[in-house]
Scaffold this motif. Sequence first.
Motif, PDB file in Angstrom:
ATOM      1  N   ARG A  19       0.860  -1.173   0.000  1.00  0.00           N
ATOM      2  CA  ARG A  19       0.000   0.000   0.000  1.00  0.00           C
ATOM      3  C   ARG A  19       0.894   1.219   0.000  1.00  0.00           C
ATOM      4  N   PHE A  20       0.316   2.388  -0.178  1.00  0.00           N
ATOM      5  CA  PHE A  20       1.079   3.626  -0.209  1.00  0.00           C
ATOM      6  C   PHE A  20       0.575   4.546   0.891  1.00  0.00           C
ATOM      7  N   ARG A  21       1.522   5.120   1.625  1.00  0.00           N
ATOM      8  CA  ARG A  21       1.205   6.069   2.696  1.00  0.00           C
ATOM      9  C   ARG A  21       2.094   7.284   2.470  1.00  0.00           C
ATOM     10  N   GLY A  22       1.515   8.324   1.870  1.00  0.00           N
ATOM     11  CA  GLY A  22       2.337   9.442   1.439  1.00  0.00           C
ATOM     12  C   GLY A  22       3.289   8.969   0.365  1.00  0.00           C
ATOM     13  N   ASP A  23       4.595   9.161   0.584  1.00  0.00           N
ATOM     14  CA  ASP A  23       5.572   8.682  -0.393  1.00  0.00           C
ATOM     15  C   ASP A  23       6.180   7.345   0.024  1.00  0.00           C
ATOM     16  N   GLU A  24       5.596   6.678   1.022  1.00  0.00           N
ATOM     17  CA  GLU A  24       6.124   5.413   1.505  1.00  0.00           C
ATOM     18  C   GLU A  24       5.442   4.221   0.840  1.00  0.00           C
ATOM     19  N   ILE A  25       6.246   3.193   0.551  1.00  0.00           N
ATOM     20  CA  ILE A  25       5.728   1.897   0.135  1.00  0.00           C
ATOM     21  C   ILE A  25       5.605   1.067   1.405  1.00  0.00           C
ATOM     22  N   VAL A  26       4.404   0.589   1.685  1.00  0.00           N
ATOM     23  CA  VAL A  26       4.129  -0.056   2.965  1.00  0.00           C
ATOM     24  C   VAL A  26       3.647  -1.482   2.734  1.00  0.00           C
ATOM     25  N   THR A  30       1.665  -6.007   7.294  1.00  0.00           N
ATOM     26  CA  THR A  30       2.353  -5.682   8.551  1.00  0.00           C
ATOM     27  C   THR A  30       2.476  -4.186   8.810  1.00  0.00           C
ATOM     28  N   GLY A  31       2.324  -3.387   7.766  1.00  0.00           N
ATOM     29  CA  GLY A  31       2.498  -1.948   7.917  1.00  0.00           C
ATOM     30  C   GLY A  31       3.940  -1.494   7.886  1.00  0.00           C
ATOM     31  N   ALA A  32       4.888  -2.429   7.692  1.00  0.00           N
ATOM     32  CA  ALA A  32       6.312  -2.066   7.646  1.00  0.00           C
ATOM     33  C   ALA A  32       6.603  -1.230   6.408  1.00  0.00           C
ATOM     34  N   VAL A  33       7.476  -0.245   6.577  1.00  0.00           N
ATOM     35  CA  VAL A  33       7.881   0.590   5.451  1.00  0.00           C
ATOM     36  C   VAL A  33       8.925  -0.161   4.623  1.00  0.00           C
ATOM     37  N   LEU A  34       8.639  -0.365   3.342  1.00  0.00           N
ATOM     38  CA  LEU A  34       9.511  -1.134   2.452  1.00  0.00           C
ATOM     39  C   LEU A  34      10.387  -0.249   1.580  1.00  0.00           C
ATOM     40  N   HIS A  52      14.639  -5.470   1.688  1.00  0.00           N
ATOM     41  CA  HIS A  52      13.372  -5.907   1.092  1.00  0.00           C
ATOM     42  C   HIS A  52      13.486  -6.130  -0.423  1.00  0.00           C
ATOM     43  N   ARG A  53      14.698  -6.060  -0.963  1.00  0.00           N
ATOM     44  CA  ARG A  53      14.878  -6.253  -2.402  1.00  0.00           C
ATOM     45  C   ARG A  53      14.866  -7.739  -2.754  1.00  0.00           C
ATOM     46  N   GLY A  54      14.622  -8.017  -4.026  1.00  0.00           N
ATOM     47  CA  GLY A  54      14.614  -9.386  -4.504  1.00  0.00           C
ATOM     48  C   GLY A  54      13.324 -10.125  -4.222  1.00  0.00           C
ATOM     49  N   ARG A  55      12.290  -9.420  -3.801  1.00  0.00           N
ATOM     50  CA  ARG A  55      11.000 -10.034  -3.475  1.00  0.00           C
ATOM     51  C   ARG A  55       9.890  -9.533  -4.379  1.00  0.00           C
TER      52      ARG A  55
END
Length: 319
Positions: A19-26, A30-34, A52-55
Amino acid sequence: MDQNTGVRLEDAGAGSGVRFRGDEIVDEHTGAVLGRIGLEHGILTFEVAPEHRGRGVATTAVREFSRAALTRRARLEIRIGWEDTAAQRVALAAGYTREAVRRGHPELLVFSRLADDPEGPTPRLLPDLPGGELTDGVITLRPLGASDADFYTELHNVPDVIATSVPPEPKPAGEIRRRCARAEAHWLAGDRADLVILDTATGARAGEIGLYYQEPPTGQAMIGYSMLPAYRGRGFASRAAQLLALWVFAETGVARLIAGTLPTNAGSQRVLEKAGFSREAYLRSRLPGPNGTRTDDVQFVLLAGDLLAQASGENASHA
């Protein structure tokens, strides 16, 4: 949120894992910032945290963010450095098309996506090699890379390699470094596949072979090769030409492979004949020669049917 994005939280990402929260990829669960993603004046930028790369996070984020943004605008653009091939792969997987080189310092490759482009990844003319390499047990072909610059310099300073190059002159050091560093980007673009020929037994670099896809509309491509003197006379070049041809005809839209030699280069002509190529034409004054002269070119051709005939032990017929 960047004021130019026009992408709302409820517009993008639901069910995709992000999901997107402002300019963050979430992370959707879990809500973790990716990572981060943004859009300004139609130019998209993105970054995923190393852990978080390679996924597939970047591809998913770019695809979903772009899908939402393109409901409000006609075009998006991503600008990527030549050597950032991971980002280039993301752009292609998200449906962007490479369209130009933006000159400057640094030079940047321009990828674009339009609102009416089809969904799904952008088709590639030249796919990756299966498992990253090709081998027949005697030689191995793998993609040329930045780490091959010293080898490439040695090879392209061999006098007869220089003499049979187009044009027949030494390559500047900067050009050699760029050729190696940008090889993967050219492969992804589908215009060229540069490979190193390895002695499988030792892993030593023995030569190079390249595929130049200069005519996708007609299905014609060209090969060229060079060997270090120490590895000549062992059949490596013929094996490389045949191994590359097998992959080309099986995995790409190429229908005709051509190769050219100087009329005096009997050794290269034998290489091609041993690989299954047939002499097709004599092209007068085809290539630039030394000191402003022109040289003739003897052209050879290989078709998929020729390889099939060889494999079945038949003699291919050529009109």
